[in-house]
Design a protein around this motif. Sequence first.
Motif, PDB file in Angstrom:
ATOM      1  N   LEU A 109      15.947 -27.409  14.584  1.00 56.49           N
ATOM      2  CA  LEU A 109      15.750 -26.522  15.723  1.00 56.49           C
ATOM      3  C   LEU A 109      15.191 -27.296  16.905  1.00 56.49           C
ATOM      4  O   LEU A 109      14.368 -28.186  16.742  1.00 56.49           O
ATOM      5  CB  LEU A 109      14.778 -25.400  15.356  1.00 56.49           C
ATOM      6  N   CYS A 110      15.637 -26.944  18.095  1.00 59.12           N
ATOM      7  CA  CYS A 110      15.119 -27.597  19.295  1.00 59.12           C
ATOM      8  C   CYS A 110      14.091 -26.688  19.943  1.00 59.12           C
ATOM      9  O   CYS A 110      14.325 -25.509  20.118  1.00 59.12           O
ATOM     10  CB  CYS A 110      16.228 -27.848  20.305  1.00 59.12           C
ATOM     11  N   LYS A 111      12.972 -27.256  20.276  1.00 63.77           N
ATOM     12  CA  LYS A 111      11.943 -26.484  20.953  1.00 63.77           C
ATOM     13  C   LYS A 111      11.403 -27.302  22.109  1.00 63.77           C
ATOM     14  O   LYS A 111      11.460 -28.525  22.077  1.00 63.77           O
ATOM     15  CB  LYS A 111      10.797 -26.155  20.003  1.00 63.77           C
ATOM     16  N   LEU A 155      26.395 -34.605  19.642  1.00 63.93           N
ATOM     17  CA  LEU A 155      27.176 -33.683  20.486  1.00 63.93           C
ATOM     18  C   LEU A 155      26.319 -32.497  20.915  1.00 63.93           C
ATOM     19  O   LEU A 155      26.452 -31.983  22.027  1.00 63.93           O
ATOM     20  CB  LEU A 155      28.413 -33.197  19.720  1.00 63.93           C
ATOM     21  N   HIS A 156      25.434 -32.053  20.040  1.00 68.53           N
ATOM     22  CA  HIS A 156      24.509 -30.959  20.350  1.00 68.53           C
ATOM     23  C   HIS A 156      23.556 -31.383  21.479  1.00 68.53           C
ATOM     24  O   HIS A 156      23.396 -30.680  22.472  1.00 68.53           O
ATOM     25  CB  HIS A 156      23.735 -30.585  19.082  1.00 68.53           C
ATOM     26  N   GLU A 157      22.936 -32.542  21.318  1.00 70.03           N
ATOM     27  CA  GLU A 157      21.984 -33.020  22.336  1.00 70.03           C
ATOM     28  C   GLU A 157      22.670 -33.232  23.684  1.00 70.03           C
ATOM     29  O   GLU A 157      22.081 -33.004  24.738  1.00 70.03           O
ATOM     30  CB  GLU A 157      21.327 -34.322  21.876  1.00 70.03           C
ATOM     31  N   MET A 158      23.929 -33.678  23.655  1.00 65.88           N
ATOM     32  CA  MET A 158      24.652 -33.923  24.905  1.00 65.88           C
ATOM     33  C   MET A 158      24.805 -32.640  25.720  1.00 65.88           C
ATOM     34  O   MET A 158      24.801 -32.666  26.951  1.00 65.88           O
ATOM     35  CB  MET A 158      26.026 -34.544  24.626  1.00 65.88           C
ATOM     36  N   ALA A 159      24.931 -31.494  25.038  1.00 66.28           N
ATOM     37  CA  ALA A 159      25.054 -30.224  25.758  1.00 66.28           C
ATOM     38  C   ALA A 159      23.783 -29.932  26.553  1.00 66.28           C
ATOM     39  O   ALA A 159      23.847 -29.549  27.724  1.00 66.28           O
ATOM     40  CB  ALA A 159      25.348 -29.085  24.780  1.00 66.28           C
ATOM     41  N   HIS A 160      22.617 -30.130  25.940  1.00 67.57           N
ATOM     42  CA  HIS A 160      21.357 -29.957  26.674  1.00 67.57           C
ATOM     43  C   HIS A 160      21.309 -30.931  27.848  1.00 67.57           C
ATOM     44  O   HIS A 160      20.860 -30.606  28.935  1.00 67.57           O
ATOM     45  CB  HIS A 160      20.146 -30.272  25.778  1.00 67.57           C
ATOM     46  N   PHE A 161      21.756 -32.132  27.585  1.00 67.71           N
ATOM     47  CA  PHE A 161      21.626 -33.244  28.524  1.00 67.71           C
ATOM     48  C   PHE A 161      22.473 -33.034  29.781  1.00 67.71           C
ATOM     49  O   PHE A 161      22.024 -33.315  30.886  1.00 67.71           O
ATOM     50  CB  PHE A 161      22.034 -34.533  27.804  1.00 67.71           C
ATOM     51  N   LEU A 219      21.085 -24.138  26.328  1.00 68.96           N
ATOM     52  CA  LEU A 219      19.916 -24.153  25.440  1.00 68.96           C
ATOM     53  C   LEU A 219      20.356 -23.863  24.008  1.00 68.96           C
ATOM     54  O   LEU A 219      21.493 -24.139  23.648  1.00 68.96           O
ATOM     55  CB  LEU A 219      18.895 -23.125  25.947  1.00 68.96           C
ATOM     56  N   ASP A 220      19.437 -23.337  23.218  1.00 69.69           N
ATOM     57  CA  ASP A 220      19.771 -22.959  21.848  1.00 69.69           C
ATOM     58  C   ASP A 220      19.625 -21.450  21.706  1.00 69.69           C
ATOM     59  O   ASP A 220      18.535 -20.938  21.495  1.00 69.69           O
ATOM     60  CB  ASP A 220      18.836 -23.656  20.853  1.00 69.69           C
ATOM     61  N   ASN A 221      20.728 -20.741  21.852  1.00 65.43           N
ATOM     62  CA  ASN A 221      20.694 -19.288  21.664  1.00 65.43           C
ATOM     63  C   ASN A 221      20.901 -18.912  20.204  1.00 65.43           C
ATOM     64  O   ASN A 221      20.594 -17.813  19.783  1.00 65.43           O
ATOM     65  CB  ASN A 221      21.758 -18.632  22.537  1.00 65.43           C
TER      66      ASN A 221
HETATM   67 ZN   LIG Z   1      19.036 -28.035  20.723  1.00 68.12          ZN
END
Ligand SMILES: [Zn+2]
Length: 342
Positions: free
Chosen positions: A13-15, A274-280, A290-292
């Motif tokens: 999880l990203c916080k 790929l997940h982190e790139m979306a935030h980036f 974000l993480d919905n």
């Molecule tokens: Zn995340």
Amino acid sequence: MTLQPLIMHLDGLCKKDELASALPSTDQLISIDLPVGQGPKARNLNPDVRTIQEALNKISINQGGPKIPLVVDGKVGPKTNKAITDFQLKQFGIKGADGLIEPGKQTINRINQLLFSTLPIDPAVEALIAAKMVSHLDLVSRAIHAAQANLMIALSPSGGLDLGRGSANARVDRHFALDTLKPALRDKAIRDILGVFNLYADALLMPAIFGALGAGAFVTDPTGDPRIAFAFANGFFRKFEIDPDKKIPRDRIFLGRRAFFALTDSEFCAFIMLHEMAHFVGFPDKSFILDNGRGWFTDSTIKALNADKRLHNADCYAGYATECRTGSSAKPPYVKAATTSR
Ligand SMILES: [Zn+2]
């Protein structure tokens, strides 16, 4: 301005969170409720045993980890007992090799130290990390290019031969629920998703920081943070900014030297990247991704999200690009469903 990076924890999880300056908070360290191993004190609760088996498997052989990874079944047999004793022998010598791991005592403390400590990393491990980075990046760049190609096909004018247009549209609808939108909005959404992946491709081409281990936007974390990965939201647009508190650049995606590179599944690593790139990179209108909800499009956590929420959800991009690369809509085993606090 205080700007907190989005940090992916060990639970995936990203916080928004402070970076660790020393050991992580206790909920990220491994812990057991009752003793594990052999002797009259051992209780060997199934979840405790699993925790120990998983943790020992992450420890390198030269630090006393098992030569053949343990089966994580929560049961203590001869192999798990031997792995515990071998680890204790390597770390503490014969005096510390009682074959028992007790809560809060020296063996579990040493496991946490090895897995999560922020002490400088062994230079030999650095070369290993560099090699892993190259192999993960290969999967990442293929996923990005496959996503771009799929979106171009989905946008091609209808009429004439289909040439994959139908399946490309079905694929983008699966992940982003675009079939719920009116045609004009749907068309714009596909262009926006393509815009996101075009930024992904740009992020891959960013020049590396001199002297830092990494490629494109990715660098191994110089702060020694024990968590998996982190990035500043829309960090791609924060070129040359240095975070005044953490003394690290904001235009990079950081991969944890221990937690991330201890993962052995390249496919999983590519998914996290790929997940982190979306935030980036964020959305083309500069709103944050974000993480919905975490998970695959078949999971209830993603099904509950409307098109707009999915367009601003990091796992939807990671999942879509992964399917574009592999061609399979089946949920990969490493994708975990989770709701998030936001
Ligand atoms: Zn995340």
